[in-house]
Design an enzyme around this catalytic site. Structure first.
Site, PDB file in Angstrom:
ATOM      1  N   MET A   1     -10.666   3.391  24.358  1.00 45.14           N
ATOM      2  CA  MET A   1     -11.172   2.089  24.789  1.00 45.14           C
ATOM      3  C   MET A   1     -10.054   1.074  24.868  1.00 45.14           C
ATOM      4  O   MET A   1      -9.057   1.169  24.163  1.00 45.14           O
ATOM      5  CB  MET A   1     -12.219   1.589  23.801  1.00 45.14           C
ATOM      6  CG  MET A   1     -13.549   2.305  23.854  1.00 45.14           C
ATOM      7  SD  MET A   1     -14.685   1.711  22.566  1.00 45.14           S
ATOM      8  CE  MET A   1     -14.819  -0.017  23.043  1.00 45.14           C
TER       9      MET A   1
ATOM     10  N   ASP B   1      -4.768  -0.962  24.954  1.00 46.00           N
ATOM     11  CA  ASP B   1      -3.606  -0.762  24.094  1.00 46.00           C
ATOM     12  C   ASP B   1      -2.712   0.325  24.695  1.00 46.00           C
ATOM     13  O   ASP B   1      -3.181   1.402  25.051  1.00 46.00           O
ATOM     14  CB  ASP B   1      -4.067  -0.347  22.690  1.00 46.00           C
ATOM     15  CG  ASP B   1      -2.941  -0.358  21.671  1.00 46.00           C
ATOM     16  OD1 ASP B   1      -1.936  -1.065  21.898  1.00 46.00           O
ATOM     17  OD2 ASP B   1      -3.072   0.338  20.640  1.00 46.00           O
TER      18      ASP B   1
ATOM     19  N   SER C   1      -7.252   6.741  21.465  1.00 44.61           N
ATOM     20  CA  SER C   1      -8.295   6.079  20.674  1.00 44.61           C
ATOM     21  C   SER C   1      -9.589   6.865  20.823  1.00 44.61           C
ATOM     22  O   SER C   1      -9.638   8.023  20.419  1.00 44.61           O
ATOM     23  CB  SER C   1      -8.452   4.620  21.110  1.00 44.61           C
ATOM     24  OG  SER C   1      -9.355   3.936  20.263  1.00 44.61           O
ATOM     25  N   THR C   2     -10.615   6.279  21.401  1.00 48.54           N
ATOM     26  CA  THR C   2     -11.908   6.964  21.518  1.00 48.54           C
ATOM     27  C   THR C   2     -11.759   8.284  22.271  1.00 48.54           C
ATOM     28  O   THR C   2     -11.252   8.317  23.387  1.00 48.54           O
ATOM     29  CB  THR C   2     -12.916   6.068  22.264  1.00 48.54           C
ATOM     30  OG1 THR C   2     -13.008   4.820  21.596  1.00 48.54           O
ATOM     31  CG2 THR C   2     -14.286   6.723  22.316  1.00 48.54           C
TER      32      THR C   2
ATOM     33  N   HIS D   1      -6.106   5.436  16.922  1.00 50.59           N
ATOM     34  CA  HIS D   1      -6.848   4.397  16.211  1.00 50.59           C
ATOM     35  C   HIS D   1      -7.833   5.039  15.236  1.00 50.59           C
ATOM     36  O   HIS D   1      -8.835   5.617  15.644  1.00 50.59           O
ATOM     37  CB  HIS D   1      -7.616   3.509  17.191  1.00 50.59           C
ATOM     38  CG  HIS D   1      -6.727   2.767  18.133  1.00 50.59           C
ATOM     39  ND1 HIS D   1      -7.119   2.429  19.416  1.00 50.59           N
ATOM     40  CD2 HIS D   1      -5.461   2.300  17.994  1.00 50.59           C
ATOM     41  CE1 HIS D   1      -6.137   1.768  20.011  1.00 50.59           C
ATOM     42  NE2 HIS D   1      -5.122   1.694  19.174  1.00 50.59           N
TER      43      HIS D   1
END
Length: 375
Positions: free
Chosen positions: A308, A311, A188-189, A215
């Site tokens: 972040m 998940d 993600s991030t 994401h």
């Protein structure tokens, strides 16, 4: 704890006001200054000493991409969050900004409707990212579950992990460890740049297919897949439903769709759906990991990179329990050690590695011909 010092850079008076007003509502954040373009931001940064900078992309005199490059060249290490538009042009510019050294991005608030909606967008997307990127605790979003899940912006807003050292527990490994038949990656991030380092280091002769959840919104995933394809020896595509999984091909989950693997006619194929978000995300890493565990009977090598939230934690536990292996990026090289940290702290990581060692570890667990001496 002192509030997080934030500088807001945008040529729009309306956007600066919206962002400043929302951030000022949070006692944990202090807006220390604003700038109308990248040139002014560069002139102010030494005086203001922000811990984080929000940055528009299109600005006069010096745009956001040039400003990020200049800040990094100047030695400014404060995280930078870009304001992006959900368009082809906006996606391309945002990916350029991430490559230049920006850390993350959110939807530009002036493009979401009324002022109230714009302010809600900043609260839901930007505030948690500011806290996660500066190592502060991040609570679950107050907005409805799944807010932002359709775009991938603001996804994975579970508790982020700070920079304090953590004890790494270990859950006992299963008695039988299976030879991986698929490589599944979640991020993600910070993930776009992490993937842009890991995937090009893997050879075209990789003996298993690769499936990835990053994401991102729909337009972004298409452009990101194209960029990765240009960088990699592997074939990288945005996943479409019904495609057989072949060695050497990377399938990137499209924004707003869960990616899974299903057996059809005795052949394992990609499948897409718009089922409920998990961990506030669609696509979700847990959905992908759960799917490959079932499709490949646990013969999975799972990798959880920077991001972040949490998940991938539950899915990683399922991979390990079924006889697969799990690699997690370490804290020092993660932009946000939320997802890999959650996997690590749960005891599900077989190895916790710096980003630069992930590709080597992947090849160590796979019988890659290119690793032979003289190959």
């Amino acid at each position: 704890m002192d509030p997080i010092r934030v500088m807001v850079v945008d040529d729009s008076v309306v956007v600066r006001r919206i962002v400043t007003d929302v951030l000022s509502e949070d006692p944990g954040i202090e807006v220390v200054g604003t700038a109308v373009n990248g040139k002014v931001a560069l002139a102010k940064v030494d005086q203001l000493k922000p811990e984080l900078i929000t940055m528009d992309i299109e600005m006069p005199e010096m745009d956001g991409i040039a400003a990020v490059r200049a800040l990094r060249a100047k030695g400014v290490r404060a995280p930078v969050v870009m304001f992006s538009t959900l368009t082809e042009r906006g996606a391309s510019a945002t990916l350029d900004a991430l490559s230049a050294g920006a850390d993350d991005y959110v939807t530009k608030p002036a493009n979401v409707g009324s002022v109230a909606q714009s302010m809600d967008s900043v609260r839901e997307q930007l505030v948690p990212k500011i806290k996660a990127l500066t190592g502060r605790p991040v609570g679950l979003p107050a907005a409805r579950a799944g807010a932002g899940a359709g775009t991938g912006l603001g996804a994975g807003l579970g508790a982020g992990l700070g920079t304090a050292s953590v004890r790494i527990p270990s859950v006992p490994a299963p008695a039988v460890r299976k030879k991986p038949a698929v490589l599944a990656i979640g991020s993600s991030t910070g993930g776009p740049e992490a993937l842009a380092r890991v995937l090009p280091a893997l050879p075209a002769s990789l003996p298993v297919p690769v499936v990835i959840v990053q994401h991102m919104p729909p337009v972004f995933t298409r452009q990101f897949a194209q960029r990765l394809d240009r960088l990699c020896a592997l074939d990288v595509v945005e996943a479409v439903a019904g495609v057989p999984l072949e060695p050497g091909t990377v399938h990137l989950a499209p924004g707003d769709h869960h990616l899974t693997v299903r057996s059809s006619g005795g052949v394992l194929r990609t499948a897409l759906d718009q089922g409920a978000p998990e961990n506030f995300c669609r696509p979700a890493v847990d959905v992908l990991f759960r799917s490959v565990v079932q499709a490949y009977a646990g013969a999975v090598l799972a990798v959880v990179l920077t991001g972040m939230g949490a998940d991938g934690r539950i899915g990683a536990g399922q991979v390990r329990a079924a006889g697969g292996r799990v690699l997690a990026q370490d804290q020092a090289t993660s932009v946000v050690w939320g997802m890999p940290g959650a996997v690590t702290q749960a005891g599900f990581a077989d190895e916790v590695l710096p980003l630069g060692e992930v590709a080597t570890a992947v090849q160590r667990h796979l019988p890659v011909p290119s690793l032979r001496v003289g190959a």
